[in-house]
Design an enzyme around this catalytic site. Structure first.
Site, PDB file in Angstrom:
ATOM      1  N   ASP A 293      -2.524  10.990 -10.389  1.00  0.00           N
ATOM      2  CA  ASP A 293      -3.535  10.251 -11.139  1.00  0.00           C
ATOM      3  C   ASP A 293      -3.749  10.888 -12.512  1.00  0.00           C
ATOM      4  O   ASP A 293      -3.813  10.201 -13.533  1.00  0.00           O
ATOM      5  CB  ASP A 293      -4.841  10.218 -10.351  1.00  0.00           C
TER       6      ASP A 293
ATOM      7  N   GLU B 258       0.571   6.740  -7.299  1.00  0.00           N
ATOM      8  CA  GLU B 258       0.096   7.971  -7.944  1.00  0.00           C
ATOM      9  C   GLU B 258       0.661   9.204  -7.256  1.00  0.00           C
ATOM     10  O   GLU B 258       1.023  10.187  -7.928  1.00  0.00           O
ATOM     11  CB  GLU B 258      -1.431   8.000  -7.942  1.00  0.00           C
TER      12      GLU B 258
END
Length: 220
Positions: free
Chosen positions: A43, A114
């Protein structure tokens, strides 16, 4: 892993990518690590690359860039990136999660994208993961291949407010049968036409016009 070959990733540590595709339900049943820690890392990497891209390629204020980044790094967007790469086909799920449709659950499919980015960062370093993100995320953004459901009118409003300029949407044409009208809208900034949009509703046409105006205003 066939996935890595398909994506032409010259990996060093295959186990990192396996972990990136391992859901907590499978991890708990098999006493292995799940993707959660890699998701956290990925992320941050994804946000950094998108932030740098927007900074270098969009001549707009901080608030506008923040809103754009939030649209390109969110559950809906990550889900689309992940599905296009077919990551969910290699997802490891526990029996219950598999039976309940976890392989297509938006939150899970978005998370593994992610995590995959995090795995690649650890395995190949920043330059390689940046190249991957440009090829598989930023290209989609630039080519408008994904509908991000961005509120371009709000972004344009904030863009012009920073310089206290006027903003106006005008319906310049409408055509087609009454039950299926098509509207053409232009948007003016300080009485100069910056963009136009055509759609079957005034609101959607305004969004298209705002998007067109943003591209011209930011690159002008």
């Amino acid at each position: 892993m066939e996935l890595l070959s398909d994506l032409k990733i010259n990996y060093n540590n295959e186990n990192l990518y396996i972990t990136a595709l391992t859901h907590t339900s499978y991890a708990n049943e098999n006493k292995v690590e799940s993707y959660e820690r890699l998701e956290y890392l990925g992320d941050a990497v994804l946000e950094l690359v998108i932030s740098e891209y927007l900074y270098n390629n969009r001549n707009c204020k901080e608030g506008v860039m923040t809103k754009l980044r939030a649209k390109y790094v969110c559950e809906d967007a990550n889900y689309e990136y992940s599905k296009r790469l077919k990551l969910n086909q290699y997802l490891k799920l526990g029996h219950g999660e598999e039976e309940s449709g976890g392989r297509d659950r938006k939150a899970i499919v978005a998370d593994i994208f992610e995590a995959f980015i995090g795995a690649m960062y650890l395995d190949l370093g920043f330059d390689e993961v940046k190249r991957f993100i440009y090829d598989n995320v930023i290209k989609l953004i630039e080519d408008n291949e994904i509908q991000f459901d961005t509120d371009y009118k709000s972004i344009l409003q904030e863009y012009v407010q920073t310089d206290k300029r006027s903003l106006e949407y005008i319906v310049v044409d409408e055509f087609g049968p009454a039950h299926n009208k098509t509207f053409k809208v232009i948007v003016k900034i300080d009485d100069i036409t910056y963009g136009e949009g055509i759609a079957h509703s005034k609101k959607e046409a305004e969004q298209h016009a705002a998007h067109d105006a943003l591209k011209k205003a930011q690159n002008g």
